[in-house]
Design an enzyme around this catalytic site. Structure first.
Site, PDB file in Angstrom:
ATOM      1  N   ASP A   1      -4.112  -1.590  -0.932  1.00 57.49           N
ATOM      2  CA  ASP A   1      -5.148  -1.952   0.052  1.00 57.49           C
ATOM      3  C   ASP A   1      -6.525  -1.419  -0.323  1.00 57.49           C
ATOM      4  OD1 ASP A   1      -4.331   0.644   0.601  1.00 57.49           O
ATOM      5  OD2 ASP A   1      -3.995   0.340   2.739  1.00 57.49           O
TER       6      ASP A   1
ATOM      7  N   ARG B   1       7.329   6.125  -4.535  1.00 61.05           N
ATOM      8  CA  ARG B   1       7.867   6.739  -3.307  1.00 61.05           C
ATOM      9  C   ARG B   1       7.249   6.036  -2.110  1.00 61.05           C
ATOM     10  NH1 ARG B   1       4.282  10.244  -5.560  1.00 61.05           N
ATOM     11  NH2 ARG B   1       2.318  10.333  -4.408  1.00 61.05           N
TER      12      ARG B   1
ATOM     13  N   SER C   1       0.803  -1.217   0.000  1.00 60.52           N
ATOM     14  CA  SER C   1       0.000   0.000   0.000  1.00 60.52           C
ATOM     15  C   SER C   1       0.837   1.268   0.000  1.00 60.52           C
ATOM     16  CB  SER C   1      -0.965  -0.056   1.172  1.00 60.52           C
ATOM     17  OG  SER C   1      -1.728  -1.229   1.027  1.00 60.52           O
TER      18      SER C   1
HETATM   19  C1  BGC Z   1      -0.404   5.093   0.316  1.00 62.93           C
HETATM   20  C2  BGC Z   1      -1.527   4.377  -0.396  1.00 62.93           C
HETATM   21  C3  BGC Z   1      -2.336   3.540   0.587  1.00 62.93           C
HETATM   22  C4  BGC Z   1      -2.800   4.400   1.765  1.00 62.93           C
HETATM   23  C5  BGC Z   1      -3.601   3.616   2.782  1.00 62.93           C
HETATM   24  C6  BGC Z   1      -0.942   5.851   1.538  1.00 62.93           C
HETATM   25  O1  BGC Z   1       0.109   6.385   2.277  1.00 62.93           O
HETATM   26  O2  BGC Z   1       0.245   6.004  -0.530  1.00 62.93           O
HETATM   27  O3  BGC Z   1      -1.006   3.559  -1.429  1.00 62.93           O
HETATM   28  O4  BGC Z   1      -3.439   2.994  -0.086  1.00 62.93           O
HETATM   29  O5  BGC Z   1      -1.669   4.961   2.395  1.00 62.93           O
HETATM   30  O6  BGC Z   1      -2.866   2.561   3.318  1.00 62.93           O
END
Ligand code: BGC
Length: 467
Positions: free
Chosen positions: A201, A163, A148
């Site tokens: 996620d 990133r 995620s």
């Molecule tokens: C990430 C996402 C993720 C979200 C929730 C963010 O910091 O960039 O990819 O879905 O957090 O977990």
């Protein structure tokens, strides 16, 4: 920041701070409007902050899916390994093991992090899935990898890390394919496991909500409001213009499917802070993160940051001599010492003396309080929590407006997961106030919001199945 003079009282300064965290209806509408504009830009052009990532998931479940899959989830402070058995009737059985990721691995190197993850998969298989090893050499378990963080995804199981967010900072993994990083370490342990799908996620949440509550109206949106925040939704394939121009994409435009799930990465919505509210407390919090200037929406909404925003406000009031008068503590001056659960607890204390707030400040900050101090702290907490939910609501409204779904369907289904949504008292009602402000009461009533538990396990399994 609001400064104390001899004539200002804690009450006046609190009222001013609450005002700073207020988001007017007009601002919420401006946020949704900009969200719609950035959604369009992100679908057209590569490398936008709000990335609008094509996920290569081109169908959502019906509830009839069958099979046993492995899923792993890296995205916050815990790493989860699970096996998921889909029973084909909207139900599933899930077995899982959770481990805390050691802090040094969150900011170390890629091999150490991914070999730790592979080791946890090995432990899980040998404890829970012994029969896997007794099967023939050729039996390979399919694994859905919930990862995620922002990814440049080029196929269902291919994606390079753009990133890190949420406190991770493993520099040599940036630009690498995270499926290969994991597969290499699984192979090094001779595990017969194939990383079949790479899943955000939010995509897992959308998939699991679609699987578990198939109804007349398909789920449009999967949202996470937990440590971080983000959303994924189903988009018409023809709208994802950058897919046809991208040379790195292995997706054929002759695909028979007409939809694709898009991961918005809304955490980076409005990083330039044109429409998002900004207080000096937000600025102070941004400066203690490893990624200042990025994820500016997330830093106002998600669980990782709400406690730190509160601590920053309390420290300021202490420094100006208005709170915890004559006392201070190490905890109060230590960044990240307050967890978001503290805000949930303060928000839910409705006792006349605010006894839980009193006990919590004594335990977590080692400070004693007067009733008027506790009342002030509660007002500040409510303002921080309300702003978080209002912003989340404006972004959900942005997706609804962008897709024009209410012109086509009478109802919209939204699946949400994450500790803030699940445990923050009254959070859904606050989201609804915001939807009401942006979309009007009639349209707000057409939006069904439901918790989508275990999205990252079940959703990843569903993606491994379609992969
Ligand atoms: C990430 C996402 C993720 C979200 C929730 C963010 O910091 O960039 O990819 O879905 O957090 O977990």
């Amino acid at each position: 920041m609001v400064s104390a003079t001899t004539s200002t009282s804690l009450d006046d300064v609190t009222a001013e701070i609450v005002r700073q965290f207020d988001v007017s209806d007009a601002s919420l509408r401006a946020i949704s409007d900009k969200f719609v504009r950035l959604s369009r830009t992100g679908l057209e052009l590569p490398d936008q902050a709000m990335t609008m990532i094509p996920t290569f998931v081109t169908e959502v479940p019906t509830g009839n899916e069958h099979g046993t899959f492995l899923a792993v989830d890296l995205g916050g402070t815990n790493f989860r390994v699970c096996s998921v058995r889909l029973n084909g009737d909207g139900t599933f059985n899930l077995l899982q093991a959770k481990s805390v990721i050691p802090k040094n691995l969150m900011v170390g190197n890629a091999v150490d992090l991914f070999s730790f993850l592979a080791g946890k998969v090995r432990d899980f298989i040998s404890t829970h899935l012994d029969e896997h090893f007794s099967q023939s050499e050729s039996h390979v378990l399919k694994l859905g990898f919930t990862f995620s963080f922002p990814i440049n995804q080029t196929a269902i199981n291919r994606g390079t890390l753009i990133r890190w967010t949420k406190g991770f900072d493993v520099q040599d993994a940036v630009g690498k394919d995270v499926c290969l990083l994991l597969q290499d370490q699984l192979d090094a342990l001779n595990l017969r496991v194939h990383v079949a799908a790479l899943v955000n996620d939010t995509v897992g949440t959308l998939m699991s909500r679609s699987y578990a509550s198939p109804g007349q109206y398909p789920t449009l949106l999967g949202v996470i409001i937990g440590t971080g925040t983000n959303a994924a939704y189903t988009e018409s394939l023809s709208e994802i213009k950058k897919l046809s121009t991208s040379s790195s994409s292995s997706f054929s435009s002759s695909s028979p499917s007409s939809i694709m799930v898009v991961n918005t990465e809304w955490g980076s919505f409005d990083n330039d802070l044109v429409v998002l509210p900004r207080t000096e407390y937000d600025e102070a919090v941004d400066l203690v993160t490893p990624n200042p200037g990025f994820q500016m929406f997330e830093k106002r909404v998600s669980g990782m940051f709400l406690g730190e925003i509160l601590r920053t406000v309390l420290l300021h009031l202490n420094n100006t001599g208005l709170l915890f008068v004559g006392a201070t503590s190490q905890e109060l001056s230590t960044p990240w010492s307050l967890d978001t659960s503290v805000l949930s607890l303060i928000e839910s204390d409705s006792s006349p003396e605010l006894v839980s707030v009193k006990a919590m400040i004594e335990t977590d900050l080692e400070l004693s309080t007067t009733l008027s101090e506790r009342l002030a702290i509660k007002r500040i907490v409510e303002a921080i929590g309300r702003r978080s939910a209002y912003l989340a609501g404006a972004a959900i409204a942005g997706v609804v407006l962008h897709t024009g779904v209410l012109d086509r369907l009478p109802y919209v289904d939204v699946g949400v997961d994450g500790s803030v949504f699940e445990f923050y008292p009254g959070y859904e009602n606050l989201i609804r106030e915001s939807l009401n402000a942006v979309l009007g009461a009639d349209n707000e009533g057409k939006i069904r919001i439901g918790i989508a538990k275990d999205g990252s396990g079940v959703g990843a399994a569903l993606c491994a199945l379609v992969a």
